[in-house]
Design an enzyme around this catalytic site. Structure first.
Site, PDB file in Angstrom:
ATOM      1  N   LYS A   1     -56.956  -5.433 -55.438  1.00 62.48           N
ATOM      2  CA  LYS A   1     -55.651  -6.073 -55.575  1.00 62.48           C
ATOM      3  C   LYS A   1     -55.705  -7.601 -55.711  1.00 62.48           C
ATOM      4  CE  LYS A   1     -52.755  -2.452 -53.545  1.00 62.48           C
ATOM      5  NZ  LYS A   1     -52.045  -2.013 -54.735  1.00 62.48           N
TER       6      LYS A   1
ATOM      7  N   ASP B   1     -60.378   0.115 -45.266  1.00 62.91           N
ATOM      8  CA  ASP B   1     -59.789  -0.089 -46.587  1.00 62.91           C
ATOM      9  C   ASP B   1     -58.810  -1.256 -46.460  1.00 62.91           C
ATOM     10  OD1 ASP B   1     -58.153  -0.093 -48.814  1.00 62.91           O
ATOM     11  OD2 ASP B   1     -58.035   2.096 -48.962  1.00 62.91           O
TER      12      ASP B   1
ATOM     13  N   PHE C   1     -53.540   5.987 -47.904  1.00 66.41           N
ATOM     14  CA  PHE C   1     -53.664   5.981 -49.363  1.00 66.41           C
ATOM     15  C   PHE C   1     -54.946   5.245 -49.724  1.00 66.41           C
ATOM     16  CE2 PHE C   1     -53.210   4.484 -53.676  1.00 66.41           C
ATOM     17  CZ  PHE C   1     -52.775   5.631 -54.319  1.00 66.41           C
TER      18      PHE C   1
HETATM   19  N1  PLP Z   1     -56.338   1.515 -50.992  1.00 62.54           N
HETATM   20  C1  PLP Z   1     -55.146   1.037 -50.593  1.00 62.54           C
HETATM   21  C2  PLP Z   1     -54.917   0.732 -49.150  1.00 62.54           C
HETATM   22  C3  PLP Z   1     -54.132   0.816 -51.529  1.00 62.54           C
HETATM   23  O1  PLP Z   1     -52.934   0.350 -51.119  1.00 62.54           O
HETATM   24  C4  PLP Z   1     -54.384   1.111 -52.894  1.00 62.54           C
HETATM   25  C5  PLP Z   1     -53.323   0.909 -53.904  1.00 62.54           C
HETATM   26  O2  PLP Z   1     -52.167   0.789 -53.625  1.00 62.54           O
HETATM   27  C6  PLP Z   1     -55.637   1.606 -53.257  1.00 62.54           C
HETATM   28  C7  PLP Z   1     -56.595   1.788 -52.283  1.00 62.54           C
HETATM   29  C8  PLP Z   1     -55.955   1.931 -54.686  1.00 62.54           C
HETATM   30  O3  PLP Z   1     -56.108   0.757 -55.413  1.00 62.54           O
HETATM   31  P1  PLP Z   1     -56.086   0.787 -57.019  1.00 62.54           P
HETATM   32  O4  PLP Z   1     -54.699   1.142 -57.426  1.00 62.54           O
HETATM   33  O5  PLP Z   1     -56.504  -0.598 -57.410  1.00 62.54           O
HETATM   34  O6  PLP Z   1     -57.079   1.819 -57.440  1.00 62.54           O
END
Ligand code: PLP
Length: 394
Positions: free
Chosen positions: A251, A222, A137
């Site tokens: 986050k 990520d 994700f």
């Molecule tokens: N990358 C990862 C691993 C995530 O868990 C998330 C959100 O849960 C995101 C990216 C996306 O982040 P945002 O919701 O701040 O756009």
């Protein structure tokens, strides 16, 4: 407003993009939350790994207040002290030399994709493809939902951007086949969060690093969910023995104030010249002041050692559930990122815990995900695990 009034108004006026639990939180302190009717909850979710330092951490709240009363925002056409300080702290505590600030995890990954493509174009040839993992994700913008290795987030949004390719997670042979002379970057989560707290074998990231280096591919991690102490070190990659070329954060970086960041080595960052990328609010003064206080807290002597100690305690308390509760298939954890795989869908377990005053989450349909704040106490862990066991044994 009462809980009932808040829910009625929100359900009428907000776009229906979330299936929300029927609770409206109005106050928090450490690992505890209170709803609009005054009911207390124990928080094992940290707003999805955002409030890692707990609710209303004193140092962050004070930094926000001090910055807000001086200056809320500085345009990126001028300089801003907390932005510079946070960039310095992030580089001092990671592999990176430079930072691009934005406002969310999706934006940070969007920036990583743009930087990788620009890097690929600079090298010449046709190095534009981004390889990502199935089950991953990476966000909800058009490029990041295309990068996300889950079909369900793409339904109804075609046409999607070109240039993405997917590989099974934790499979080295598939990486070996996918990374070639048209690949700009490999984007991976060190542990898949939304995908179900999926932990790859130790050799996977090492193999990914080796293949990327051999083939001139950028390795982007990520760490939006795994970063900021969640796995027991500031960044998860520190425990893997490898160093990425780029890393994305968001986050918990500012403990609850919106922020995102792309970190990279200097040589790569240089392909982003003036005008190549930008964000009005990226690196906002209040957000980065909160980020500085967050970084100072996380890197204070002994802080992350305590997170590891709490994580080990938590996992030891959860492990017996795998034998004591027929509903549980397996239990795993890395620092304060814990997953419990169930035989059946877990939504009813989340609801039953909430009804008993415990906030948890379920992802990938059958995985209970626990992301407790780092200020939780052993007594609170015992209390929460007892609620969980009672619910799982129903
Ligand atoms: N990358 C990862 C691993 C995530 O868990 C998330 C959100 O849960 C995101 C990216 C996306 O982040 P945002 O919701 O701040 O756009």
């Amino acid at each position: 407003m009462t809980t009932r009034e808040i829910i009625a108004t929100a359900d009428q006026r907000l776009m229906p993009t979330y299936a929300r639990n029927p609770v409206a939180f109005v106050r928090g302190d450490g690992a505890r939350l209170w709803d609009a009717d005054g009911r207390e909850y124990l928080d094992f979710f940290s707003c999805l790994s955002v409030t890692n330092l707990g609710h209303a951490p004193r140092a962050v709240v004070d930094a926000i207040g001090a910055q807000a009363s001086r200056l809320l925002h500085v345009s990126n056409l001028h300089y801003c002290e907390p932005q510079a300080r946070l960039a310095e702290l992030l580089c001092a505590h990671s592999f990176a030399d430079r930072v691009f600030f934005c406002n969310s995890g999706a934006e940070a990954n969007e920036a990583a994709i743009k930087l990788a493509r620009r890097w690929g174009h600079k090298l010449g040839g046709n190095r534009t493809e981004i390889v990502t993992a199935l089950g991953s994700f990476h966000g909800r913008t058009l490029a990041t939902l295309t990068a996300t290795g889950q079909e369900k987030v793409r339904v109804g949004f075609q046409p999607l951007p070109d240039g993405f390719r997917y590989v099974p997670y934790d499979a080295v042979a598939a990486l070996d086949r996918a990374l070639g002379d048209t690949t700009a970057a490999l984007l991976l989560e060190p542990i898949q969060g939304e995908g179900g707290v999926v932990m790859p074998r130790a050799e996977y990231l090492a193999a990914a690093r080796r293949l990327c280096t051999e083939r001139g591919v950028l390795l982007a991690l990520d760490e939006v969910q795994t970063g900021m102490g969640r796995t027991g070190t500031l960044f998860a990659y520190e425990q893997t023995g490898i160093v990425p070329d780029m890393m994305t954060l968001a986050k918990a970086l500012a403990s609850g104030i919106p922020i995102g960041a792309l970190l990279a080595r200097d040589e790569i960052a240089q392909v982003f010249g003036p005008g190549a990328h930008g964000s009005t609010f990226g690196g906002n003064a209040v957000a980065t002041a909160a980020g500085v206080a967050t970084m100072e807290t996380l890197t204070a002597p002994g802080f992350l050692a305590r997170v590891r100690e709490l994580g080990a305690y938590f996992l030891a308390r959860l492990k017996p559930l795998a034998t004591r509760c027929a509903a549980v298939v397996s239990v795993r954890g890395h620092g304060m990122m814990l997953g419990i795989t169930l035989r059946d869908p877990g939504a009813a377990v989340v609801d039953a815990c909430l009804a008993r005053g415990l906030v948890i989450n379920c992802t990938a349909e059958r995985v209970l995900r626990l992301l407790p704040p780092f200020v939780v106490t052993e007594a609170e862990i015992d209390r929460g695990v007892a609620i969980l066991e009672e619910v799982l044994q129903r």
